[in-house]
Design an enzyme around this catalytic site. Structure first.
Site, PDB file in Angstrom:
ATOM      1  N   HIS A  37       7.551   4.276   2.371  1.00 57.17           N
ATOM      2  CA  HIS A  37       8.513   4.544   1.295  1.00 57.17           C
ATOM      3  C   HIS A  37       9.571   5.554   1.759  1.00 57.17           C
ATOM      4  CE1 HIS A  37       4.756   3.575  -1.131  1.00 57.17           C
ATOM      5  NE2 HIS A  37       5.618   2.684  -1.585  1.00 57.17           N
ATOM      6  N   MET A 184       1.627   0.312   6.787  1.00 57.25           N
ATOM      7  CA  MET A 184       1.338   1.297   5.734  1.00 57.25           C
ATOM      8  C   MET A 184       1.456   0.631   4.374  1.00 57.25           C
ATOM      9  SD  MET A 184       2.965   4.853   6.951  1.00 57.25           S
ATOM     10  CE  MET A 184       2.470   5.553   8.519  1.00 57.25           C
ATOM     11  N   SER A 186       0.165   1.427   0.007  1.00 57.14           N
ATOM     12  CA  SER A 186      -0.571   2.250  -0.959  1.00 57.14           C
ATOM     13  C   SER A 186      -1.999   1.726  -1.105  1.00 57.14           C
ATOM     14  CB  SER A 186       0.127   2.215  -2.313  1.00 57.14           C
ATOM     15  OG  SER A 186       1.489   2.564  -2.151  1.00 57.14           O
TER      16      SER A 186
HETATM   17  P1  AMP Z   1       5.530  -0.507  -3.376  1.00 53.79           P
HETATM   18  O1  AMP Z   1       5.413   0.910  -3.863  1.00 53.79           O
HETATM   19  O2  AMP Z   1       4.335  -0.981  -2.644  1.00 53.79           O
HETATM   20  O3  AMP Z   1       6.009  -1.446  -4.452  1.00 53.79           O
HETATM   21  O4  AMP Z   1       6.679  -0.473  -2.286  1.00 53.79           O
HETATM   22  C1  AMP Z   1       7.966   0.029  -2.591  1.00 53.79           C
HETATM   23  C2  AMP Z   1       8.906  -0.338  -1.480  1.00 53.79           C
HETATM   24  O5  AMP Z   1       8.425   0.239  -0.255  1.00 53.79           O
HETATM   25  C3  AMP Z   1       8.963  -1.849  -1.249  1.00 53.79           C
HETATM   26  O6  AMP Z   1      10.315  -2.212  -0.963  1.00 53.79           O
HETATM   27  C4  AMP Z   1       8.066  -2.042  -0.060  1.00 53.79           C
HETATM   28  O7  AMP Z   1       8.393  -3.186   0.701  1.00 53.79           O
HETATM   29  C5  AMP Z   1       8.347  -0.770   0.725  1.00 53.79           C
HETATM   30  N1  AMP Z   1       7.243  -0.513   1.668  1.00 53.79           N
HETATM   31  C6  AMP Z   1       5.920  -0.478   1.377  1.00 53.79           C
HETATM   32  N2  AMP Z   1       5.205  -0.288   2.510  1.00 53.79           N
HETATM   33  C7  AMP Z   1       6.105  -0.210   3.525  1.00 53.79           C
HETATM   34  C8  AMP Z   1       5.989  -0.036   4.949  1.00 53.79           C
HETATM   35  N3  AMP Z   1       4.812   0.098   5.544  1.00 53.79           N
HETATM   36  N4  AMP Z   1       7.126  -0.005   5.680  1.00 53.79           N
HETATM   37  C9  AMP Z   1       8.347  -0.162   5.092  1.00 53.79           C
HETATM   38  N5  AMP Z   1       8.519  -0.320   3.754  1.00 53.79           N
HETATM   39  C10 AMP Z   1       7.418  -0.354   2.986  1.00 53.79           C
END
Ligand code: AMP
Length: 285
Positions: A37, A184, A186
């Protein structure tokens, strides 16, 4: 750092920045923030005058109520991370702010939302598309930053933002990985120590295919089999799909084509993980 909980205040925040000539970047998240993130935050800060992060666990994109209930929530730590990263505003609305009682409208992205993740999680991308359209209306940034880790999600959002003439610039940022290659996420916090070790096989399965691709293989079945066999060799991995697709449209890969993205989804100890690699862009080993 401004912490904002209402849609009205959030819209006013962007309007005030724009009045003073500042550009605004937006990073939508579901919280439980990690370096993936924060890489999106840094990408926004590199070109935008102000950066807003939203933290909202969107119930509409979970097809499984247990998955929604178990999703990690670490709000105080998230705020501290954002503050330290120099984020200008955190938008953290309650579900009632976003989903007004009686609201029935859904954004349906069409066929691109029905394959892969969409086939395994019915309604998932309508839930994603609806909340992203709402957030883009509320925050109204110049650019919004998404991770390539959720490859299909970026494709769906580009489609929706283009189809609906929304005009926001959608920026895809590279996947940030742990030392053993695990993307990575959550959800990784829910992996026990054995499962955490095993989970690195997702990335190994992608690089197995990428090595063949680098060696000149352009046959879908051979490339998919390399990834699937790598996953299957690790006990405790339950494969949802292994799919070689065309990177822009996610249509079926045409044998012989140079451009390809490999996408995998699997459960490790009951935790569902996804990963992908654009084989034609792979430079690692
Ligand atoms: P989320 O909180 O999982 O909905 O993710 C929020 C944003 O962070 C989304 O655009 C995800 O694709 C991005 N994201 C999550 N994990 C990663 C990662 N390991 N590398 C790059 N972006 C990420």
């Amino acid at each position: 750092m401004d912490v904002i909980s209402t849609t009205h205040e959030m819209s006013a925040w962007t309007a005030a920045r724009r009045m003073s000539g500042a550009s605004v970047g937006f990073v939508p998240t579901m919280g439980a923030l990690h370096d993936g993130h924060l890489s999106l935050v840094r990408a926004s800060q590199a070109t935008q005058d102000a950066t807003a992060v939203s933290i909202f666990v969107n119930p509409a994109q979970f097809d499984d109520p247990d998955d929604y209930a178990l999703y990690p929530r670490t709000f105080e730590e998230d705020l501290a991370l954002c503050e330290r990263a120099g984020v200008d505003a955190v938008f953290a609305p309650s579900p009632a702010q976003i989903w007004q009682p009686g609201a029935t409208t859904r954004v349906d992205p069409g066929p691109i939302g029905d394959v892969l993740e969409g086939a395994h999680r019915p309604g998932h991308f309508a839930g994603v598309a609806t909340v992203v359209v709402k957030l883009l209306h509320i925050v109204d940034p110049d650019s919004a930053y998404f991770g390539a880790k959720d490859y299909q999600q970026v494709a769906v959002i580009r489609r929706v933002v283009g189809d609906l003439d929304m005009g926001h610039r959608i920026v895809a940022c590279p996947t940030i990985r742990e030392h053993d290659g695990l993307a990575m996420s959550s959800r990784n916090a829910r992996l026990g120590s054995d499962a955490r070790r095993i989970a690195a096989v997702l990335h190994r399965s992608l690089t197995a295919a990428a090595l063949l691709h680098r060696g000149g293989c352009r046959d879908r079945r051979t490339l998919e089999d390399a990834a699937r066999d790598t996953l299957a060799a690790e006990p405790g991995v339950d494969i949802d799909y292994v799919a070689l697709r065309s990177p822009d449209t996610l249509d079926e890969f045409v044998d012989g084509s140079d451009h390809a993205v490999m996408l995998v989804a699997a459960r490790v100890d009951g935790v569902r993980l996804i990963d992908n690699l654009v084989l034609s862009e792979w430079t690692g080993d």
